[in-house]
Each structure stands twice: as C-alpha cells, then as structure tokens.
Design a protein around this motif. Structure first.
Motif, PDB file in Angstrom:
ATOM      1  N   GLU A  13      15.408  63.934  84.217  1.00  0.00           N
ATOM      2  CA  GLU A  13      16.543  62.994  84.678  1.00  0.00           C
ATOM      3  C   GLU A  13      16.174  61.719  84.953  1.00  0.00           C
ATOM      4  OE1 GLU A  13      20.163  61.630  85.142  1.00  0.00           O
ATOM      5  OE2 GLU A  13      19.691  63.377  84.149  1.00  0.00           O
ATOM      6  N   TYR A  14      15.064  61.451  85.705  1.00  0.00           N
ATOM      7  CA  TYR A  14      14.489  60.185  86.060  1.00  0.00           C
ATOM      8  C   TYR A  14      14.341  59.227  84.794  1.00  0.00           C
ATOM      9  CZ  TYR A  14      11.183  56.396  87.569  1.00  0.00           C
ATOM     10  OH  TYR A  14      10.787  55.374  87.709  1.00  0.00           O
ATOM     11  N   TYR A  15      13.439  59.871  83.796  1.00  0.00           N
ATOM     12  CA  TYR A  15      13.290  59.105  82.603  1.00  0.00           C
ATOM     13  C   TYR A  15      14.625  58.777  81.828  1.00  0.00           C
ATOM     14  CZ  TYR A  15       8.220  59.011  83.374  1.00  0.00           C
ATOM     15  OH  TYR A  15       7.041  58.699  83.749  1.00  0.00           O
ATOM     16  N   ARG A  16      15.514  59.812  81.559  1.00  0.00           N
ATOM     17  CA  ARG A  16      16.711  59.769  80.988  1.00  0.00           C
ATOM     18  C   ARG A  16      17.714  58.541  81.551  1.00  0.00           C
ATOM     19  NH1 ARG A  16      21.911  60.468  81.104  1.00  0.00           N
ATOM     20  NH2 ARG A  16      21.932  61.114  82.806  1.00  0.00           N
ATOM     21  N   ALA A  17      17.729  58.567  82.877  1.00  0.00           N
ATOM     22  CA  ALA A  17      18.456  57.449  83.492  1.00  0.00           C
ATOM     23  C   ALA A  17      17.926  56.073  83.138  1.00  0.00           C
ATOM     24  CB  ALA A  17      18.522  57.641  85.021  1.00  0.00           C
ATOM     25  N   ILE A  18      16.487  56.032  83.046  1.00  0.00           N
ATOM     26  CA  ILE A  18      15.968  54.470  82.963  1.00  0.00           C
ATOM     27  C   ILE A  18      16.610  54.277  81.503  1.00  0.00           C
ATOM     28  CG2 ILE A  18      13.901  53.377  82.627  1.00  0.00           C
ATOM     29  CD1 ILE A  18      12.847  54.963  84.959  1.00  0.00           C
ATOM     30  N   ASP A  19      16.020  55.022  80.714  1.00  0.00           N
ATOM     31  CA  ASP A  19      16.188  54.831  79.341  1.00  0.00           C
ATOM     32  C   ASP A  19      17.880  54.445  78.999  1.00  0.00           C
ATOM     33  OD1 ASP A  19      15.764  54.646  76.589  1.00  0.00           O
ATOM     34  OD2 ASP A  19      15.961  56.876  76.023  1.00  0.00           O
ATOM     35  N   LYS A  20      18.574  55.220  79.406  1.00  0.00           N
ATOM     36  CA  LYS A  20      19.990  55.342  79.237  1.00  0.00           C
ATOM     37  C   LYS A  20      20.620  53.653  79.796  1.00  0.00           C
ATOM     38  CE  LYS A  20      20.571  58.774  76.560  1.00  0.00           C
ATOM     39  NZ  LYS A  20      20.690  58.592  75.251  1.00  0.00           N
ATOM     40  N   GLY A  21      19.969  53.671  81.074  1.00  0.00           N
ATOM     41  CA  GLY A  21      20.605  52.339  81.713  1.00  0.00           C
ATOM     42  C   GLY A  21      20.036  51.059  81.404  1.00  0.00           C
ATOM     43  N   ALA A  22      18.940  51.019  80.637  1.00  0.00           N
ATOM     44  CA  ALA A  22      17.939  49.757  80.085  1.00  0.00           C
ATOM     45  C   ALA A  22      18.904  48.915  79.402  1.00  0.00           C
ATOM     46  CB  ALA A  22      16.778  50.185  79.563  1.00  0.00           C
ATOM     47  N   THR A  23      18.771  47.603  79.667  1.00  0.00           N
ATOM     48  CA  THR A  23      19.414  46.283  78.831  1.00  0.00           C
ATOM     49  C   THR A  23      18.370  45.571  78.397  1.00  0.00           C
ATOM     50  OG1 THR A  23      19.566  44.954  80.888  1.00  0.00           O
ATOM     51  CG2 THR A  23      21.375  46.311  80.315  1.00  0.00           C
ATOM     52  N   LEU A  24      16.922  45.738  78.800  1.00  0.00           N
ATOM     53  CA  LEU A  24      15.886  44.945  78.327  1.00  0.00           C
ATOM     54  C   LEU A  24      14.725  46.036  78.095  1.00  0.00           C
ATOM     55  CD1 LEU A  24      14.755  41.975  77.719  1.00  0.00           C
ATOM     56  CD2 LEU A  24      13.670  42.269  80.124  1.00  0.00           C
ATOM     57  N   ARG A  25      14.177  45.839  76.761  1.00  0.00           N
ATOM     58  CA  ARG A  25      13.214  46.722  76.236  1.00  0.00           C
ATOM     59  C   ARG A  25      12.225  45.866  75.742  1.00  0.00           C
ATOM     60  NH1 ARG A  25      15.074  52.141  75.924  1.00  0.00           N
ATOM     61  NH2 ARG A  25      17.308  51.939  76.348  1.00  0.00           N
ATOM     62  N   HIS A  26      10.751  46.524  76.006  1.00  0.00           N
ATOM     63  CA  HIS A  26       9.417  45.616  75.447  1.00  0.00           C
ATOM     64  C   HIS A  26       8.836  46.730  74.605  1.00  0.00           C
ATOM     65  CE1 HIS A  26       9.831  42.266  78.506  1.00  0.00           C
ATOM     66  NE2 HIS A  26      10.483  43.503  79.271  1.00  0.00           N
ATOM     67  N   TYR A  27       8.271  46.307  73.699  1.00  0.00           N
ATOM     68  CA  TYR A  27       7.366  47.202  72.491  1.00  0.00           C
ATOM     69  C   TYR A  27       6.039  46.678  72.614  1.00  0.00           C
ATOM     70  CZ  TYR A  27      12.257  48.519  71.728  1.00  0.00           C
ATOM     71  OH  TYR A  27      13.538  48.739  71.906  1.00  0.00           O
ATOM     72  N   PHE A  28       5.185  47.803  72.616  1.00  0.00           N
ATOM     73  CA  PHE A  28       3.672  47.608  72.347  1.00  0.00           C
ATOM     74  C   PHE A  28       2.958  48.424  71.778  1.00  0.00           C
ATOM     75  CE2 PHE A  28       5.267  46.291  76.665  1.00  0.00           C
ATOM     76  CZ  PHE A  28       4.934  45.277  76.742  1.00  0.00           C
ATOM     77  N   ARG A  29       1.819  48.260  71.023  1.00  0.00           N
ATOM     78  CA  ARG A  29       0.798  49.117  70.487  1.00  0.00           C
ATOM     79  C   ARG A  29      -0.532  48.799  71.091  1.00  0.00           C
ATOM     80  NH1 ARG A  29       0.888  47.085  64.624  1.00  0.00           N
ATOM     81  NH2 ARG A  29      -0.259  45.451  65.681  1.00  0.00           N
ATOM     82  N   HIS A  30      -1.271  49.979  70.852  1.00  0.00           N
ATOM     83  CA  HIS A  30      -2.591  50.087  71.353  1.00  0.00           C
ATOM     84  C   HIS A  30      -3.403  50.980  70.564  1.00  0.00           C
ATOM     85  CE1 HIS A  30      -5.776  50.854  73.962  1.00  0.00           C
ATOM     86  NE2 HIS A  30      -5.640  52.364  73.922  1.00  0.00           N
ATOM     87  N   ALA A  31      -4.592  50.483  70.035  1.00  0.00           N
ATOM     88  CA  ALA A  31      -5.370  51.348  69.383  1.00  0.00           C
ATOM     89  C   ALA A  31      -6.323  52.001  70.282  1.00  0.00           C
ATOM     90  CB  ALA A  31      -6.230  50.356  68.400  1.00  0.00           C
ATOM     91  N   ASP A  32      -6.671  53.476  70.065  1.00  0.00           N
ATOM     92  CA  ASP A  32      -7.533  54.090  70.875  1.00  0.00           C
ATOM     93  C   ASP A  32      -8.896  54.142  70.023  1.00  0.00           C
ATOM     94  OD1 ASP A  32      -7.355  56.372  68.967  1.00  0.00           O
ATOM     95  OD2 ASP A  32      -5.908  57.343  70.240  1.00  0.00           O
ATOM     96  N   GLU A  33     -10.019  54.945  70.924  1.00  0.00           N
ATOM     97  CA  GLU A  33     -11.284  54.854  70.299  1.00  0.00           C
ATOM     98  C   GLU A  33     -11.368  55.736  69.242  1.00  0.00           C
ATOM     99  OE1 GLU A  33     -10.483  56.128  73.682  1.00  0.00           O
ATOM    100  OE2 GLU A  33     -10.348  54.223  74.461  1.00  0.00           O
ATOM    101  N   GLU A  34     -10.555  56.713  68.936  1.00  0.00           N
ATOM    102  CA  GLU A  34     -10.749  57.448  67.884  1.00  0.00           C
ATOM    103  C   GLU A  34      -9.809  57.090  66.627  1.00  0.00           C
ATOM    104  OE1 GLU A  34      -9.400  59.057  70.981  1.00  0.00           O
ATOM    105  OE2 GLU A  34     -11.376  59.380  71.316  1.00  0.00           O
ATOM    106  N   GLY A  35      -9.250  55.930  66.544  1.00  0.00           N
ATOM    107  CA  GLY A  35      -8.619  55.385  65.369  1.00  0.00           C
ATOM    108  C   GLY A  35      -7.223  55.784  65.479  1.00  0.00           C
ATOM    109  N   GLY A  36      -6.758  56.232  66.498  1.00  0.00           N
ATOM    110  CA  GLY A  36      -5.163  56.132  66.561  1.00  0.00           C
ATOM    111  C   GLY A  36      -4.545  55.084  67.112  1.00  0.00           C
TER     112      GLY A  36
END
Length: 104
Positions: A13-36
């Motif tokens: 419920e905590y994550y649902r409320a944050i997601d549904k109530g968000a007006t600003l979003r940020h997007y990121f990418r990260h490469a891990d050690e295994e190539g993912g």
C-alpha cells in the motif's frame, strides 16, 4: 491475517500510494557487474527519490519487473532504499526508454 501478511500489505500500500500520487517522475539506468541493465522509475518523497518501478534486463535477455503490484520473487525484488543519483552510479534516461523496457 498474521503479522507477516499485514506487514506485506502495508508495504504494498505504501508503494502503491506513492506511485499513484506522484506528479514528478525520474528515470535511470544502471549497468551491473554481470552485464545486466537495471531500469528505475523513481519519485520524490520528502527529499528522497523512492523507486516505484524497477526492471532488470539480465545479460541473458531475461526481464524481471518489480513494482507495488509485484514486490518480489525468487530472483529479487523492488529496492527498499532511496536512490541518490549524485552518489549512485546511475544514468538519467528518457521516460520513453524506461517504458520501452517496462512494457517489453
């Protein structure tokens, strides 16, 4: 409902409320050690960036997705730590790139 189930429901419920109530979003990418590649959608909450959606694309091409709708599985789960783009090795990406991976 036992304490474990109540706790899991509260977290969802905590994550649902944050997601549904968000007006600003940020997007990121990260490469891990295994190539993912890890793709993150985060929203600001009280001065921190909280991840509400996370997709891991493994080097083998397997995609794992986590959000309030699917918090964890045998492979992993939605991070419970705030992220800091100034400290964490994250690359800012466009929302469209995140969505392309998320809906794959």
């Amino acid at each position: 409902m036992d304490d474990l189930e109540r706790n899991a429901a509260a977290i969802m419920e905590y994550y649902r409320a944050i997601d549904k109530g968000a007006t600003l979003r940020h997007y990121f990418r990260h490469a891990d050690e295994e190539g993912g590649l890890w793709y993150l959608e985060a929203v600001p909450v009280r001065g921190e960036l909280i991840v509400v959606k996370q997709a891991e694309l493994t080097a083998a091409g397997r995609l794992y997705r986590y959000s309030w709708e699917h918090l964890e599985d045998e492979h992993g789960g939605l991070t419970d730590q705030a992220i800091d783009p100034e400290q964490d090795p994250l690359e800012t990406i466009p929302a469209e790139e995140f969505q392309r991976v998320w809906t794959r």
